[in-house]
Design a protein around this motif. Structure first.
Motif, mmCIF file in Angstrom:
data_model
loop_
_atom_site.group_PDB
_atom_site.id
_atom_site.type_symbol
_atom_site.label_atom_id
_atom_site.label_comp_id
_atom_site.label_asym_id
_atom_site.label_seq_id
_atom_site.Cartn_x
_atom_site.Cartn_y
_atom_site.Cartn_z
ATOM 1 N N ALA A 91 21.158 56.000 19.511
ATOM 2 C CA ALA A 91 22.152 56.081 20.581
ATOM 3 C C ALA A 91 23.406 56.793 20.104
ATOM 4 O O ALA A 91 23.724 56.837 18.925
ATOM 5 N N ASP A 92 24.136 57.331 21.027
ATOM 6 C CA ASP A 92 25.394 57.997 20.760
ATOM 7 C C ASP A 92 26.480 56.942 20.547
ATOM 8 O O ASP A 92 26.781 56.163 21.444
ATOM 9 N N ALA A 93 27.093 56.937 19.359
ATOM 10 C CA ALA A 93 28.105 55.934 19.033
ATOM 11 C C ALA A 93 29.331 56.051 19.932
ATOM 12 O O ALA A 93 30.052 55.080 20.130
ATOM 13 N N ALA A 94 29.571 57.238 20.510
ATOM 14 C CA ALA A 94 30.730 57.411 21.373
ATOM 15 C C ALA A 94 30.501 56.826 22.763
ATOM 16 O O ALA A 94 31.440 56.618 23.505
ATOM 17 N N ASN A 95 29.244 56.557 23.117
ATOM 18 C CA ASN A 95 28.940 56.016 24.438
ATOM 19 C C ASN A 95 28.232 54.677 24.283
ATOM 20 O O ASN A 95 27.020 54.628 24.160
ATOM 21 N N PRO A 96 28.988 53.566 24.291
ATOM 22 C CA PRO A 96 28.377 52.258 24.036
ATOM 23 C C PRO A 96 27.300 51.886 25.041
ATOM 24 O O PRO A 96 26.448 51.072 24.752
ATOM 25 N N ARG A 97 27.294 52.480 26.244
ATOM 26 C CA ARG A 97 26.253 52.138 27.220
ATOM 27 C C ARG A 97 24.896 52.689 26.794
ATOM 28 O O ARG A 97 23.885 52.260 27.317
ATOM 29 N N GLU A 98 24.873 53.632 25.867
ATOM 30 C CA GLU A 98 23.610 54.166 25.376
ATOM 31 C C GLU A 98 23.114 53.418 24.136
ATOM 32 O O GLU A 98 22.038 53.694 23.651
ATOM 33 N N ARG A 99 23.887 52.509 23.637
ATOM 34 C CA ARG A 99 23.472 51.723 22.471
ATOM 35 C C ARG A 99 22.510 50.633 22.906
ATOM 36 O O ARG A 99 22.710 49.999 23.945
ATOM 37 N N PRO A 100 21.479 50.363 22.101
ATOM 38 C CA PRO A 100 20.549 49.290 22.475
ATOM 39 C C PRO A 100 21.228 47.924 22.339
ATOM 40 O O PRO A 100 21.929 47.662 21.372
ATOM 41 N N VAL A 101 21.011 47.067 23.308
ATOM 42 C CA VAL A 101 21.661 45.755 23.324
ATOM 43 C C VAL A 101 20.855 44.731 22.527
ATOM 44 O O VAL A 101 19.658 44.900 22.295
ATOM 45 N N PHE A 102 21.552 43.697 22.111
ATOM 46 C CA PHE A 102 20.890 42.501 21.591
ATOM 47 C C PHE A 102 21.543 41.305 22.254
ATOM 48 O O PHE A 102 22.684 41.361 22.714
ATOM 49 N N VAL A 103 20.795 40.224 22.288
ATOM 50 C CA VAL A 103 21.337 38.958 22.763
ATOM 51 C C VAL A 103 20.706 37.845 21.928
ATOM 52 O O VAL A 103 19.545 37.930 21.535
ATOM 53 N N LEU A 104 21.504 36.853 21.617
ATOM 54 C CA LEU A 104 21.025 35.641 20.960
ATOM 55 C C LEU A 104 21.199 34.514 21.970
ATOM 56 O O LEU A 104 22.324 34.131 22.300
ATOM 57 N N HIS A 105 20.075 34.050 22.525
ATOM 58 C CA HIS A 105 20.106 32.942 23.484
ATOM 59 C C HIS A 105 19.995 31.615 22.728
ATOM 60 O O HIS A 105 19.216 31.506 21.788
ATOM 61 N N GLU A 106 20.771 30.651 23.168
ATOM 62 C CA GLU A 106 20.665 29.286 22.648
ATOM 63 C C GLU A 106 20.019 28.429 23.730
ATOM 64 O O GLU A 106 20.559 28.292 24.823
ATOM 65 N N HIS A 107 18.848 27.879 23.410
ATOM 66 C CA HIS A 107 18.106 27.035 24.350
ATOM 67 C C HIS A 107 18.324 25.561 24.017
ATOM 68 O O HIS A 107 18.408 25.189 22.850
ATOM 69 N N ARG A 108 18.361 24.739 25.040
ATOM 70 C CA ARG A 108 18.447 23.294 24.844
ATOM 71 C C ARG A 108 17.102 22.607 25.099
ATOM 72 O O ARG A 108 16.882 21.503 24.640
ATOM 73 N N LYS A 109 16.188 23.276 25.838
ATOM 74 C CA LYS A 109 14.884 22.686 26.151
ATOM 75 C C LYS A 109 13.799 23.700 25.878
ATOM 76 O O LYS A 109 14.056 24.899 25.982
ATOM 77 N N PRO A 110 12.582 23.340 25.549
ATOM 78 C CA PRO A 110 12.072 21.979 25.430
ATOM 79 C C PRO A 110 12.658 21.253 24.221
ATOM 80 O O PRO A 110 12.745 20.046 24.205
ATOM 81 N N ARG A 111 13.056 21.988 23.190
ATOM 82 C CA ARG A 111 13.856 21.415 22.095
ATOM 83 C C ARG A 111 14.816 22.516 21.654
ATOM 84 O O ARG A 111 14.548 23.704 21.853
ATOM 85 N N PRO A 112 15.940 22.168 21.072
ATOM 86 C CA PRO A 112 16.945 23.180 20.719
ATOM 87 C C PRO A 112 16.378 24.266 19.799
ATOM 88 O O PRO A 112 15.691 23.976 18.820
ATOM 89 N N HIS A 113 16.648 25.526 20.155
ATOM 90 C CA HIS A 113 16.272 26.674 19.341
ATOM 91 C C HIS A 113 17.027 27.897 19.856
ATOM 92 O O HIS A 113 17.738 27.825 20.856
ATOM 93 N N PHE A 114 16.881 29.000 19.148
ATOM 94 C CA PHE A 114 17.511 30.256 19.525
ATOM 95 C C PHE A 114 16.431 31.307 19.751
ATOM 96 O O PHE A 114 15.355 31.233 19.169
ATOM 97 N N ASP A 115 16.735 32.289 20.584
ATOM 98 C CA ASP A 115 15.881 33.455 20.767
ATOM 99 C C ASP A 115 16.705 34.695 20.466
ATOM 100 O O ASP A 115 17.762 34.908 21.080
ATOM 101 N N LEU A 116 16.224 35.501 19.524
ATOM 102 C CA LEU A 116 16.829 36.789 19.215
ATOM 103 C C LEU A 116 16.088 37.845 20.020
ATOM 104 O O LEU A 116 14.860 37.922 19.963
ATOM 105 N N ARG A 117 16.836 38.657 20.784
ATOM 106 C CA ARG A 117 16.229 39.675 21.627
ATOM 107 C C ARG A 117 16.891 41.025 21.325
ATOM 108 O O ARG A 117 18.113 41.138 21.378
#
Length: 123
Positions: free
Chosen positions: A2-28
Motif C-alpha cells: 500500500a501507499d504509505a501516503a494514503n492510509p485508506r490503501e493500507r491493509p487493516v487489522f483488528v484485534l477483537h476481544e470476545h467474552r463468549k463462549p469463553r474469553p479469547h481474542f481474534d487477530l484479523r
C-alpha cells in the motif's frame, strides 16, 4: 504494498476481544479482499520469550473490521505491513492505537504460533 501516503490503501487489522463462549481474542489481517483470522486464546504476546497459540479460523468479510456486539469489542485496530513471508512463516508490523509492534506467525503444521519479535519496528 500500500501507499504509505494514503492510509485508506493500507491493509487493516483488528484485534477483537470476545467474552463468549469463553474469553479469547481474534487477530484479523486484511489480505486478498478478506480478513484472514486467527483465534488467540491469551491475546497478543508482550514478551519475545513467550509465544502464543494462534488457531486459524475461517476468513471474515472486510466489514467485520469494525464489527462489535454485546459479546465482542475491538481491543485494537489500525493497519499492518508485511516484512517477510515464507511458506511457513510471515513477519509483519501491526500499527495500532498504541504504536507499532513487529510479530511473526509461524505455521507448526497443526496450528500457528504468534511471536513478538526481539527486533521491533523503529519508532
Amino acid at each position: 504494498m500500500a501507499d504509505a501516503a494514503n492510509p485508506r490503501e493500507r491493509p487493516v487489522f483488528v484485534l477483537h476481544e470476545h467474552r463468549k463462549p469463553r474469553p479469547h481474542f481474534d487477530l484479523r489481517l486484511e489480505e486478498g479482499g478478506a480478513l484472514r483470522s486467527w483465534a488467540v486464546p491469551r491475546g497478543l504476546p508482550d514478551d519475545p520469550a513467550h509465544d502464543r497459540l494462534a488457531v486459524a479460523v475461517p476468513d471474515h468479510d472486510l466489514e467485520h473490521a469494525t464489527y462489535t456486539d454485546e459479546d465482542k469489542d475491538i481491543a485494537d485496530s489500525g493497519w499492518w505491513e508485511l516484512v517477510d513471508r515464507t511458506p511457513r512463516r510471515f513477519v509483519f508490523v501491526l500499527h495500532g492505537q498504541s504504536g507499532a509492534r513487529r510479530y511473526a506467525l509461524i505455521d507448526t503444521g497443526r496450528d500457528w504460533l504468534l511471536h513478538l519479535t526481539k527486533e521491533q519496528h523503529p519508532a
